[in-house]
Design a protein around this motif. Structure first.
Motif, mmCIF file in Angstrom:
data_model
loop_
_atom_site.group_PDB
_atom_site.id
_atom_site.type_symbol
_atom_site.label_atom_id
_atom_site.label_comp_id
_atom_site.label_asym_id
_atom_site.label_seq_id
_atom_site.Cartn_x
_atom_site.Cartn_y
_atom_site.Cartn_z
ATOM 1 N N ASN A 1 -43.103 -53.258 84.485
ATOM 2 C CA ASN A 1 -41.667 -53.413 84.701
ATOM 3 C C ASN A 1 -41.162 -54.557 83.825
ATOM 4 O OD1 ASN A 1 -39.113 -54.293 85.839
ATOM 5 N ND2 ASN A 1 -39.599 -52.986 87.602
ATOM 6 N N ALA B 1 -38.196 -55.824 83.488
ATOM 7 C CA ALA B 1 -37.306 -56.758 84.168
ATOM 8 C C ALA B 1 -38.106 -57.786 84.959
ATOM 9 C CB ALA B 1 -36.355 -56.004 85.091
ATOM 10 N N ALA B 2 -39.143 -57.328 85.652
ATOM 11 C CA ALA B 2 -39.982 -58.249 86.434
ATOM 12 C C ALA B 2 -40.642 -59.268 85.527
ATOM 13 C CB ALA B 2 -41.037 -57.465 87.210
ATOM 14 N N PHE C 1 -39.132 -56.193 92.564
ATOM 15 C CA PHE C 1 -38.606 -55.168 91.657
ATOM 16 C C PHE C 1 -39.188 -53.789 91.963
ATOM 17 C CE2 PHE C 1 -37.162 -58.733 89.032
ATOM 18 C CZ PHE C 1 -35.923 -58.253 88.618
ATOM 19 N N SER D 1 -36.626 -52.632 94.707
ATOM 20 C CA SER D 1 -35.308 -52.375 94.111
ATOM 21 C C SER D 1 -34.980 -53.490 93.136
ATOM 22 C CB SER D 1 -34.214 -52.309 95.191
ATOM 23 O OG SER D 1 -33.984 -53.589 95.758
ATOM 24 N N ARG D 2 -34.098 -53.184 92.225
ATOM 25 C CA ARG D 2 -33.654 -54.199 91.273
ATOM 26 C C ARG D 2 -32.977 -55.352 92.011
ATOM 27 N NH1 ARG D 2 -28.891 -55.468 88.940
ATOM 28 N NH2 ARG D 2 -28.945 -56.460 86.875
ATOM 29 N N GLU D 3 -32.199 -55.016 93.054
ATOM 30 C CA GLU D 3 -31.469 -56.047 93.783
ATOM 31 C C GLU D 3 -32.412 -57.039 94.454
ATOM 32 O OE1 GLU D 3 -29.033 -52.597 93.007
ATOM 33 O OE2 GLU D 3 -30.936 -52.789 94.081
ATOM 34 N N GLY E 1 -35.496 -57.611 93.663
ATOM 35 C CA GLY E 1 -36.201 -58.325 92.613
ATOM 36 C C GLY E 1 -35.395 -59.492 92.077
ATOM 37 N N VAL E 2 -34.095 -59.297 91.884
ATOM 38 C CA VAL E 2 -33.231 -60.370 91.383
ATOM 39 C C VAL E 2 -33.122 -61.490 92.411
ATOM 40 C CG1 VAL E 2 -30.867 -60.962 90.731
ATOM 41 C CG2 VAL E 2 -31.933 -58.889 89.822
ATOM 42 N N SER F 1 -36.435 -63.368 92.522
ATOM 43 C CA SER F 1 -36.588 -64.133 91.285
ATOM 44 C C SER F 1 -35.710 -65.378 91.299
ATOM 45 C CB SER F 1 -36.235 -63.266 90.077
ATOM 46 O OG SER F 1 -37.102 -62.157 89.980
ATOM 47 N N ILE G 1 -24.535 -58.256 94.320
ATOM 48 C CA ILE G 1 -25.380 -57.282 93.613
ATOM 49 C C ILE G 1 -25.642 -56.033 94.420
ATOM 50 C CG2 ILE G 1 -26.513 -59.150 92.342
ATOM 51 C CD1 ILE G 1 -28.956 -58.782 94.065
ATOM 52 N N HIS H 1 -30.224 -53.173 99.055
ATOM 53 C CA HIS H 1 -31.265 -52.312 98.480
ATOM 54 C C HIS H 1 -31.647 -51.251 99.498
ATOM 55 C CE1 HIS H 1 -33.454 -55.491 100.635
ATOM 56 N NE2 HIS H 1 -34.310 -54.544 100.907
#
Length: 239
Positions: free
Chosen positions: A2, A4-5, A123, A126-128, A130-131, A134, A236, A239
């Motif tokens: 991933n 993004a991760a 991540f 879900s992207r949300e 993960g953000v 992070s 954002i 999720h």
């Protein structure tokens, strides 16, 4: 992998280095500024652990995930406050031995490895999430890098080794992402482990750094950190 991760893990690792650079370049943080950052981070991390990470992990893994979260919580205490008794988030102002600084580094390496697992696990859901995870990790990376580098300086090991210690912490976070994704640790086990570790770091490492201090600035920063989490979550999306 991933992307993004891994990208967010790189940003977190750079925050470790920024904290170390602030110490080794002799630019001193004001104590109050650092305490405010720690309080804000604690509020955000407690909120994300209790409102998102642990509920998601338990929904996926049930009682097993709850047990894994407890194990993660206990492991951080073992490495940071049993093996490394002289550790706190913030700049070290007293002389310590090289053994103390090395033991603190070993304890933090486990913690920063799990930071990477947490980012990958978030991540994976879900992207949300993960953000949000992070962001929680990024917020405490700067004081973490500052703490380990100042410990190395206080033990007389020099600037190069102080920067190297912070670089190892950043590298451990990247390794955590890679290991989590290659071993499929990104499921409920990885999420539960990161939830336990995140809760420990916030409640047992960060909160004691400021809870005995007087005034309204630090409690306000703590509650603002939790409010910032809910604002970010609303911004954002769930999720």
């Amino acid at each position: 992998m991933n992307a993004a991760a891994f990208g967010f893990a790189v940003i977190a690792a750079l925050a470790n280095m920024a904290g170390a650079a602030a110490v080794t370049s002799r630019r001193r943080w004001s104590v109050r500024s650092l305490e405010t950052m720690v309080a804000l981070s604690a509020g955000f991390m407690i909120a994300v652990a209790l409102a998102d990470v642990l509920p998601e992990a338990i929904e996926q893994g049930g009682r097993r995930a709850a047990v894994v979260a407890v194990i993660g919580f206990l492991l951080v205490h073992l490495t940071q406050h049993v093996f490394a008794r002289h550790f706190h988030f913030g700049e070290e102002t007293h002389h310590v031995t090289p053994v103390v600084s090395a033991s603190a580094l070993v304890g933090l390496l486990l913690h920063t490895f799990v930071d990477g697992v947490a980012i990958a696990s978030g991540f994976a859901v879900s992207r949300e999430l993960g953000v949000l995870l992070s962001t929680a990790i990024f917020l405490h990376k700067l004081p973490e890098g500052l703490a380990i580098s100042s410990l190395f300086l206080a033990s007389g090991l020099g600037r190069a080794r102080a920067l190297g210690a912070a670089a190892l912490l950043g590298a451990a976070t990247l390794v955590g992402v890679l290991v989590a994704e290659s071993t499929k640790l990104v499921g409920d086990v990885g999420l539960a482990l990161s939830g336990g570790v995140t809760l420990y770091v916030a409640a047992c490492n960060l909160v004691p750094e400021f809870q005995s201090k007087r005034g309204w600035q630090l409690p306000t920063a703590f509650f603002a950190g939790s409010a910032l989490y809910f604002a970010a979550r609303a911004l954002i999306g769930g999720h």
